[in-house]
Design a protein around this motif. Structure first.
Motif, PDB file in Angstrom:
ATOM      1  N   GLU A  91       0.832  -1.214   0.000  1.00 55.09           N
ATOM      2  CA  GLU A  91       0.000   0.000   0.000  1.00 55.09           C
ATOM      3  C   GLU A  91       0.860   1.256   0.000  1.00 55.09           C
ATOM      4  O   GLU A  91       0.511   2.272  -0.618  1.00 55.09           O
ATOM      5  CB  GLU A  91      -0.926  -0.014   1.221  1.00 55.09           C
ATOM      6  CG  GLU A  91      -2.061   0.996   1.154  1.00 55.09           C
ATOM      7  CD  GLU A  91      -3.056   0.678   0.051  1.00 55.09           C
ATOM      8  OE1 GLU A  91      -3.749   1.620  -0.399  1.00 55.09           O
ATOM      9  OE2 GLU A  91      -3.141  -0.503  -0.357  1.00 55.09           O
ATOM     10  N   LYS A 142       2.171   1.742  -3.491  1.00 52.95           N
ATOM     11  CA  LYS A 142       1.075   2.169  -4.366  1.00 52.95           C
ATOM     12  C   LYS A 142       0.794   3.655  -4.167  1.00 52.95           C
ATOM     13  O   LYS A 142       0.658   4.415  -5.139  1.00 52.95           O
ATOM     14  CB  LYS A 142      -0.171   1.340  -4.069  1.00 52.95           C
ATOM     15  CG  LYS A 142      -1.334   1.612  -5.033  1.00 52.95           C
ATOM     16  CD  LYS A 142      -2.603   0.900  -4.585  1.00 52.95           C
ATOM     17  CE  LYS A 142      -2.408  -0.611  -4.554  1.00 52.95           C
ATOM     18  NZ  LYS A 142      -3.684  -1.302  -4.190  1.00 52.95           N
ATOM     19  N   ASN A 143       0.730   4.082  -2.913  1.00 53.54           N
ATOM     20  CA  ASN A 143       0.459   5.490  -2.634  1.00 53.54           C
ATOM     21  C   ASN A 143       1.575   6.392  -3.149  1.00 53.54           C
ATOM     22  O   ASN A 143       1.318   7.493  -3.665  1.00 53.54           O
ATOM     23  CB  ASN A 143       0.265   5.699  -1.134  1.00 53.54           C
ATOM     24  CG  ASN A 143      -1.038   5.127  -0.627  1.00 53.54           C
ATOM     25  OD1 ASN A 143      -1.978   4.923  -1.396  1.00 53.54           O
ATOM     26  ND2 ASN A 143      -1.096   4.830   0.663  1.00 53.54           N
ATOM     27  N   SER A 198       3.431   5.826  -5.700  1.00 53.78           N
ATOM     28  CA  SER A 198       3.359   5.860  -7.169  1.00 53.78           C
ATOM     29  C   SER A 198       2.275   6.803  -7.672  1.00 53.78           C
ATOM     30  O   SER A 198       2.354   7.296  -8.799  1.00 53.78           O
ATOM     31  CB  SER A 198       3.125   4.448  -7.716  1.00 53.78           C
ATOM     32  OG  SER A 198       1.815   3.995  -7.422  1.00 53.78           O
ATOM     33  N   TYR A 199       1.251   7.072  -6.857  1.00 53.52           N
ATOM     34  CA  TYR A 199       0.209   8.006  -7.258  1.00 53.52           C
ATOM     35  C   TYR A 199       0.745   9.438  -7.354  1.00 53.52           C
ATOM     36  O   TYR A 199       0.230  10.245  -8.128  1.00 53.52           O
ATOM     37  CB  TYR A 199      -0.953   7.975  -6.256  1.00 53.52           C
ATOM     38  CG  TYR A 199      -1.731   6.689  -6.257  1.00 53.52           C
ATOM     39  CD1 TYR A 199      -1.827   5.887  -7.397  1.00 53.52           C
ATOM     40  CD2 TYR A 199      -2.385   6.255  -5.094  1.00 53.52           C
ATOM     41  CE1 TYR A 199      -2.545   4.697  -7.386  1.00 53.52           C
ATOM     42  CE2 TYR A 199      -3.107   5.067  -5.076  1.00 53.52           C
ATOM     43  CZ  TYR A 199      -3.181   4.298  -6.225  1.00 53.52           C
ATOM     44  OH  TYR A 199      -3.896   3.120  -6.210  1.00 53.52           O
ATOM     45  N   TYR A 247       8.137  -3.687  -7.514  1.00 51.18           N
ATOM     46  CA  TYR A 247       7.446  -2.405  -7.591  1.00 51.18           C
ATOM     47  C   TYR A 247       7.966  -1.459  -8.671  1.00 51.18           C
ATOM     48  O   TYR A 247       7.418  -0.363  -8.820  1.00 51.18           O
ATOM     49  CB  TYR A 247       7.514  -1.722  -6.222  1.00 51.18           C
ATOM     50  CG  TYR A 247       6.854  -2.531  -5.138  1.00 51.18           C
ATOM     51  CD1 TYR A 247       5.481  -2.769  -5.154  1.00 51.18           C
ATOM     52  CD2 TYR A 247       7.600  -3.094  -4.111  1.00 51.18           C
ATOM     53  CE1 TYR A 247       4.865  -3.535  -4.172  1.00 51.18           C
ATOM     54  CE2 TYR A 247       6.997  -3.854  -3.114  1.00 51.18           C
ATOM     55  CZ  TYR A 247       5.633  -4.079  -3.154  1.00 51.18           C
ATOM     56  OH  TYR A 247       5.026  -4.837  -2.183  1.00 51.18           O
ATOM     57  N   HIS A 256       5.515   0.175 -11.018  1.00 54.73           N
ATOM     58  CA  HIS A 256       4.620   1.216 -10.509  1.00 54.73           C
ATOM     59  C   HIS A 256       5.116   2.617 -10.880  1.00 54.73           C
ATOM     60  O   HIS A 256       4.344   3.576 -10.808  1.00 54.73           O
ATOM     61  CB  HIS A 256       4.524   1.138  -8.984  1.00 54.73           C
ATOM     62  CG  HIS A 256       3.759  -0.043  -8.475  1.00 54.73           C
ATOM     63  ND1 HIS A 256       3.905  -1.312  -8.982  1.00 54.73           N
ATOM     64  CD2 HIS A 256       2.824  -0.155  -7.483  1.00 54.73           C
ATOM     65  CE1 HIS A 256       3.118  -2.153  -8.322  1.00 54.73           C
ATOM     66  NE2 HIS A 256       2.443  -1.463  -7.407  1.00 54.73           N
TER      67      HIS A 256
END
Length: 502
Positions: free
Chosen positions: A254, A257-258, A260-261, A302, A305
């Motif tokens: 998580e 992922k955050n 990469s945003y 990752y 990402h």
């Protein structure tokens, strides 16, 4: 020995043929402890270049020759500007990417410890974090950044690292408390982001060709809209660091992922020394191998990402902070650096890679990977004499600590009460007295060798600190016990008990 062989097998036999590793491995120089003399510094740069490092992260701290107000508080052993330029020129000749690191939020002890800057502390009790609500703090921080960059920018500096990790106190100083409700909605993270934005814009405006790196601490849990509001998604590149052996647990999906945003590019941060205990002075190697293998796998998991995730900083802390004790020095950590640079690009240590290390370290042809891992090699890389002296001490101290027969007799006949009263049975303590004497004689040789070796590569205060913390306590305890045995041996009779009387 079994543990060492297990580690060698673990290093040599694990094969992941489909993996490709990091394209850029940046080795960290932490100058807040045991900064190398210039000649040794250059030798280290040459060696790590030969080992496959592509760049260096230089955390100068108080060793940089700051001018103006900061000049009064720099280390008395600080490099001259000519020496800094000479070091940077050498790195450039080796085609090493050089990245300066200057702390701009926390870990500012080298400045805030001084009385004249103590009013700029976030918490007056702790000289760690700057009171960023006070404009004087920003002025001081930008002065340190700009002075550093004025020198580094002469060498095509593409990145600067602004630190920003471990800000344990924020919103405490008076200036912060006054400005938080007025400008930041009582949100300390907003205040931090605004500060980092100002620092980053200063860099990009003054040095347009330079990008800004920062540790990920303040970014990892931040709301995406807040990162965007302060333009940090455009101004900085996060460096995600963690030195453990279970990164799947410590850096959960998580988090990636955050990140990469908000960010197209991210770097990793592993360790090859200085992350295995604040007072550990012998590099155990295995924790670092495990950590760097984990970082290899994190990249594989990752990298898709992000647009770019091909760089890692392999840190080599010399102290946990400005006040902490010295931990693993460069000479004891060269094998760790060499093997972990291979791990980061190949994951496994193959025969050809091991031979390259052996050649780069000027080892005898018969040297094996087992010997490198165990620290029993006779290689002659820069600083090897200091490594040998520390190794001799570790081996002697370990031998003495494992001498059960000595400690059994101490427990029975040389406790504190025996030494205080100078009363015991010579039959049991004379033999351990001779053991103390033999050990102290060997320690004399080791200490002399250590002093000579340290003098070649470090400034004089390093051996004094190392001896004070790690050598002297052992020697003094041996000497105290040896003297106690000698005092007891002068007695031939004792009076009736009780010997302790109220």
């Amino acid at each position: 020995m079994l543990l060492q062989r297990t580690l060698v097998v673990f290093l040599a036999l694990t094969v992941y043929t489909s993996l490709c590793g990091y394209q850029r491995s940046i080795v960290h120089f932490d100058m807040k402890g045991a900064p190398p003399k210039v000649a040794y510094f250059k030798q280290l740069l040459t060696t790590m270049s030969g080992l496959g490092a592509t760049g260096v992260l230089m955390e100068w701290e108080d060793m940089f020759p700051y001018q103006g107000d900061l000049n009064r508080i720099v280390n008395k052993n600080a490099y001259t500007e000519e020496e800094v330029i000479s070091i940077l020129e050498h790195a450039q000749q080796l085609e090493l990417e050089v990245i300066p690191l200057v702390q701009t939020l926390a870990h500012m002890e080298w400045i805030l410890k001084n009385e004249e800057y103590s009013h700029l502390r976030e918490d007056e009790r702790y000289p760690m974090v700057a009171c960023i609500g006070d404009p004087s703090s920003l002025e001081l921080i930008l002065d340190s950044v700009n002075q550093l960059m004025q020198v580094h920018s002469k060498f095509n500096t593409r990145y600067i690292h602004i630190g920003a990790d471990e800000a344990f106190q924020v919103g405490i100083c008076e200036a912060d408390r006054l400005i938080l409700p007025v400008k930041y909605e009582n949100d300390t993270l907003r205040m931090i982001f605004d500060h980092l934005k100002k620092v980053s814009i200063n860099v990009t405006e003054e040095f347009p060709a330079t990008k800004v790196l920062m540790w990920y601490d303040e970014l990892k849990s931040a709301p995406l809209e807040l990162i965007k509001e302060y333009s940090l998604d455009e101004l900085v590149i996060p460096v995600v660091w963690k030195y453990t052996a279970n990164l799947d647990n410590d850096l959960p999906p998580e988090m990636w992922k955050n990140m990469s945003y908000s960010f197209k590019e991210v770097w990793g941060g592993s360790a090859f020394k200085g992350a295995d205990g604040a007072s550990r002075y012998w590099n155990r190697l295995k924790p670092y191998i495990l950590n760097n293998k984990e970082w290899y796998l994190q990249n594989e998991k990752y990298k898709s990402h992000f647009t770019t995730f091909d760089s890692i900083i392999i840190t080599g802390w010399q102290r946990y902070d400005h006040f902490a004790s010295l931990c693993e020095l460069w000479p004891t950590s060269m094998v760790s650096l060499a093997l972990n640079l291979i791990v980061l690009t190949k994951f496994h240590i193959d025969t050809a890679s091991a031979e390259q290390v052996i050649n780069a370290f000027n080892c005898p042809p018969s040297t094996t990977l087992d010997q490198l891992v165990a620290g029993t090699d006779k290689c002659r890389y820069p600083g090897y004499r200091a490594r040998d002296a520390i190794r001799d001490y570790v081996q002697l101290k370990t031998f003495f600590e494992n001498s059960t027969w000595v400690h059994n007799r101490e427990n029975g006949w040389l406790q504190s009460s025996h030494m205080r009263l100078s009363a015991s049975n010579p039959y049991y303590i004379d033999a351990i007295g001779k053991a103390y004497e033999r050990t102290l004689k060997k320690m004399d040789t080791i200490t002399n060798n250590m002093r000579t070796a340290f003098t070649e590569i470090f400034y004089p205060d390093v051996i004094e600190e190392f001896e004070t913390d790690y050598i002297t306590p052992f020697v003094e305890d041996l000497q105290k016990r040896k003297d106690a045995v000698a005092n007891i041996d002068t007695k031939r009779s004792y009076g009736p008990r009780p010997w302790f009387r109220l």
